[in-house]
Design a protein around this motif. Structure first.
Motif, PDB file in Angstrom:
ATOM      1  N   TYR A 158     -19.695 -12.779   3.267  1.00 42.60           N
ATOM      2  CA  TYR A 158     -18.306 -13.257   3.399  1.00 42.60           C
ATOM      3  C   TYR A 158     -17.521 -13.222   2.084  1.00 42.60           C
ATOM      4  O   TYR A 158     -16.288 -13.235   2.108  1.00 42.60           O
ATOM      5  CB  TYR A 158     -18.268 -14.673   3.980  1.00 42.60           C
TER       6      TYR A 158
ATOM      7  N   LYS B 227      -9.763 -14.257   6.623  1.00 43.77           N
ATOM      8  CA  LYS B 227      -9.145 -14.350   7.945  1.00 43.77           C
ATOM      9  C   LYS B 227      -9.587 -13.178   8.828  1.00 43.77           C
ATOM     10  O   LYS B 227      -9.975 -13.368   9.985  1.00 43.77           O
ATOM     11  CB  LYS B 227      -7.615 -14.359   7.819  1.00 43.77           C
ATOM     12  N   THR B 228      -9.548 -11.972   8.285  1.00 47.41           N
ATOM     13  CA  THR B 228     -10.009 -10.808   9.051  1.00 47.41           C
ATOM     14  C   THR B 228     -11.481 -10.958   9.418  1.00 47.41           C
ATOM     15  O   THR B 228     -11.881 -10.661  10.551  1.00 47.41           O
ATOM     16  CB  THR B 228      -9.792  -9.512   8.231  1.00 47.41           C
TER      17      THR B 228
ATOM     18  N   GLU C 224     -13.194 -13.670   9.931  1.00 50.45           N
ATOM     19  CA  GLU C 224     -13.386 -14.637  11.013  1.00 50.45           C
ATOM     20  C   GLU C 224     -12.935 -14.066  12.353  1.00 50.45           C
ATOM     21  O   GLU C 224     -13.526 -14.357  13.390  1.00 50.45           O
ATOM     22  CB  GLU C 224     -12.628 -15.937  10.704  1.00 50.45           C
ATOM     23  N   MET C 225     -11.912 -13.234  12.337  1.00 50.81           N
ATOM     24  CA  MET C 225     -11.477 -12.587  13.577  1.00 50.81           C
ATOM     25  C   MET C 225     -12.588 -11.675  14.112  1.00 50.81           C
ATOM     26  O   MET C 225     -12.878 -11.658  15.307  1.00 50.81           O
ATOM     27  CB  MET C 225     -10.182 -11.798  13.350  1.00 50.81           C
TER      28      MET C 225
ATOM     29  N   THR D 223     -15.735 -11.985  13.546  1.00 52.75           N
ATOM     30  CA  THR D 223     -16.855 -12.807  13.998  1.00 52.75           C
ATOM     31  C   THR D 223     -16.576 -13.419  15.368  1.00 52.75           C
ATOM     32  O   THR D 223     -17.478 -13.508  16.211  1.00 52.75           O
ATOM     33  CB  THR D 223     -17.153 -13.893  12.954  1.00 52.75           C
ATOM     34  N   VAL D 224     -15.330 -13.820  15.593  1.00 51.36           N
ATOM     35  CA  VAL D 224     -14.969 -14.313  16.933  1.00 51.36           C
ATOM     36  C   VAL D 224     -15.194 -13.205  17.969  1.00 51.36           C
ATOM     37  O   VAL D 224     -15.742 -13.444  19.054  1.00 51.36           O
ATOM     38  CB  VAL D 224     -13.509 -14.833  16.959  1.00 51.36           C
TER      39      VAL D 224
ATOM     40  N   HIS E  12     -16.979 -20.979  14.630  1.00 48.65           N
ATOM     41  CA  HIS E  12     -16.184 -19.915  14.011  1.00 48.65           C
ATOM     42  C   HIS E  12     -14.748 -19.909  14.530  1.00 48.65           C
ATOM     43  O   HIS E  12     -13.859 -19.397  13.841  1.00 48.65           O
ATOM     44  CB  HIS E  12     -16.858 -18.555  14.194  1.00 48.65           C
ATOM     45  N   ILE E  13     -14.499 -20.440  15.705  1.00 50.41           N
ATOM     46  CA  ILE E  13     -13.097 -20.592  16.121  1.00 50.41           C
ATOM     47  C   ILE E  13     -12.440 -21.656  15.241  1.00 50.41           C
ATOM     48  O   ILE E  13     -11.319 -21.465  14.754  1.00 50.41           O
ATOM     49  CB  ILE E  13     -12.986 -20.942  17.625  1.00 50.41           C
TER      50      ILE E  13
ATOM     51  N   ALA F 234     -11.886 -19.940  11.990  1.00 48.54           N
ATOM     52  CA  ALA F 234     -10.764 -19.005  12.050  1.00 48.54           C
ATOM     53  C   ALA F 234      -9.433 -19.752  11.920  1.00 48.54           C
ATOM     54  O   ALA F 234      -8.521 -19.304  11.202  1.00 48.54           O
ATOM     55  CB  ALA F 234     -10.814 -18.212  13.357  1.00 48.54           C
TER      56      ALA F 234
ATOM     57  N   CYS G 143      -5.921 -18.124  11.096  1.00 51.78           N
ATOM     58  CA  CYS G 143      -5.656 -17.572  12.434  1.00 51.78           C
ATOM     59  C   CYS G 143      -4.868 -18.573  13.258  1.00 51.78           C
ATOM     60  O   CYS G 143      -5.056 -19.782  13.135  1.00 51.78           O
ATOM     61  CB  CYS G 143      -6.978 -17.337  13.174  1.00 51.78           C
TER      62      CYS G 143
ATOM     63  N   ILE H 195      -6.516 -15.920  18.377  1.00 51.04           N
ATOM     64  CA  ILE H 195      -7.896 -16.073  18.863  1.00 51.04           C
ATOM     65  C   ILE H 195      -7.982 -15.720  20.349  1.00 51.04           C
ATOM     66  O   ILE H 195      -8.897 -15.012  20.785  1.00 51.04           O
ATOM     67  CB  ILE H 195      -8.396 -17.509  18.571  1.00 51.04           C
TER      68      ILE H 195
END
Lengths: 130, 130, 130, 130, 130, 130
Positions: free
Chosen positions: C50, C58-59, C61-62, C64-65, C81-82, C85, C90, C95
């Motif tokens: 990370y 931010k990208t 985490e997106m 990973t979602v 992770h939400i 994010a 995010c 999301i």
């Protein structure tokens, strides 16, 4: 004007923007195998989903590269979407970075398979430039 | 001395013990595609995980053969680890036994795909001896 | 100075930035179950991956979602992770957009499970604000 | 009479009915790789499961085509079962319809991979008729 | 003597050795839901597979813990097999070691879910001893 | 008349036929979480796919029960579709037969999880009749 045609046209336009004009012959070959799946593919993912305003095309292609890396088996689709990601503004380094991150979530075999596919796409692009 | 190098060296030594000296060229080809994923692969699985004292290398390779059989799609990695399992003391019969047991947990298609890969590795070994 | 500690510290700092200070007690509970897996988690995903410069948090985490939605079973990790994010920028709409797109790649059941998890996180945030 | 032979004979008869007499050489090649997995395959799926009265063979093959499409990686097994489905009364259109429906549950990549495999089987059948 | 009963008896004896006498009520509850699946479960995995001489029961349970960790969704079955692994001679540390290694092949979410399940089993055992 | 409404209406009618009038409140709760995913769900699977003439609704629900059993994680969706399968003419025995067959393709854990879910649905129906 039939409404169904409108979705199809919008989807086809999106596919051409993402994958380049070569998509027409790929789509023709899918239509020969299953015209209904071809139509669903143009209309649902590419007309209904990819055209939505919430995320730009580049971000969407990055998410798709992540998804296909995690699934592991669809290397042919991953190849197409790595090409697509490059077409809409991703760099090769960003694609490799996404694949590396997926080692955390789907394991190293998923990342290793995806890297081989990415390398084959980057090799094509390099050749095409020469 | 840089600490990162120590992990890399330990990982590389483990990989050579498991996969034989042929691993160097495989690693070089991965480095050409993604030097960072290559480094992560050497350092996390092979320096941090496989060198831990809790399980011997032979047991670890048996577990990995099970894991890759269950995942189903990474037959290239399964091929490498079947070779590795043979190198660290597994017999072909033990590998086939692991694959057969996985039919219970991941279904017959997973076992059938893995058996084809195992047979191709065993065929190579037989040829190399002649 | 031990090199291992440096990776751990960097990983822990990343986790706090992503998940907030509540991560400390979650990590303590994981350490009670498996101190070695806890250490690997801090060091490999959060220190090694990370913190890499190629993509912003931010990208990441997106992505990973997207990955966790595709996998389907790890709803507890998706929940974390939400939250992560949201913490790194995010919006809830982004999301939901990621989850909707994943219906294309992993099917509607994956998207439906993820939307329930997302709704439960958004509900918490709304309550916390009141 | 040995009881184990009875299950084997019943399984083999089912396999011949489903896959045609060509199954004998495919089975011989599996037996060369793992005689025990070959025996388990004949006895458990084909003697114990496929012969049960609750569902007819045609319905069972349709369910298997769905299952293999969802799994995604076992395209060789999918190829065999698409041939099997045709042998026990499915039409090509029904097979394509099953694959299209699976896009809903396992995503478009699963459906696209399966359609390519289906097209290659239908192509063989068409050639064989000429 | 009916041959089918022999396989059942052998499978039931294996299950009792692996899971303890508590398995009888678990099996009764499965029989209430599907007597045929219960019979298949006793006969195929536990009579045909686990009794084979190629691998000892402890190794088999370690492989199964690996397989269920990789699959991710079957935490109830993982719980049973972690109990089984302890019964046939695995230590808690070995089980945690297997789970940690699976982070390499199926990603951290798989390992994190499995560790929570392992901790809940180890907690029960500790309580039972007090 | 807006064309989008027509697909939605057709999808909603299909959902009511499959799942009964209780679907309206389930859909309302999904709409509260993600109105766009709710719309896609009504329009793509239920208006575009389930209404196609190639397979009858009962066969389609049998295929979906197979697909969800294989995926393993979406037990909530499996519950809904087992109810749906009963509504459109499947018997409980046929549903159990499908699940048993899936043990061959996705392993016993998949079948065991699905049987528990099926038993809980059959229990509800039995209660509702009393």
């Amino acid at each position: 004007m039939q409404p169904e045609e409108t979705r199809y046209d919008r989807g086809l336009a999106t596919m051409r923007k993402m994958f380049g004009p070569g998509i027409d012959s790929a789509l023709k070959s899918l239509e020969a195998a299953s015209p209904d799946l071809a139509r669903c593919l143009v209309e649902f993912p590419f007309a209904d989903v990819y055209t939505r305003p919430g995320l730009d095309l580049k971000t969407r292609e990055m998410l798709t590269v992540a998804a296909l890396t995690v699934l592991g088996y669809p290397q042919a689709e991953l190849k197409d979407h790595i090409r697509g990601a490059l077409n809409v503004g991703c760099t090769p380094d960003q694609i490799l970075e996404i694949i590396l991150q997926m080692a955390v979530y789907a394991g190293f075999p998923a990342a290793l398979e995806a890297v081989k596919t990415a390398a084959s796409v980057f090799g094509e692009s390099a050749e095409a430039k020469n």
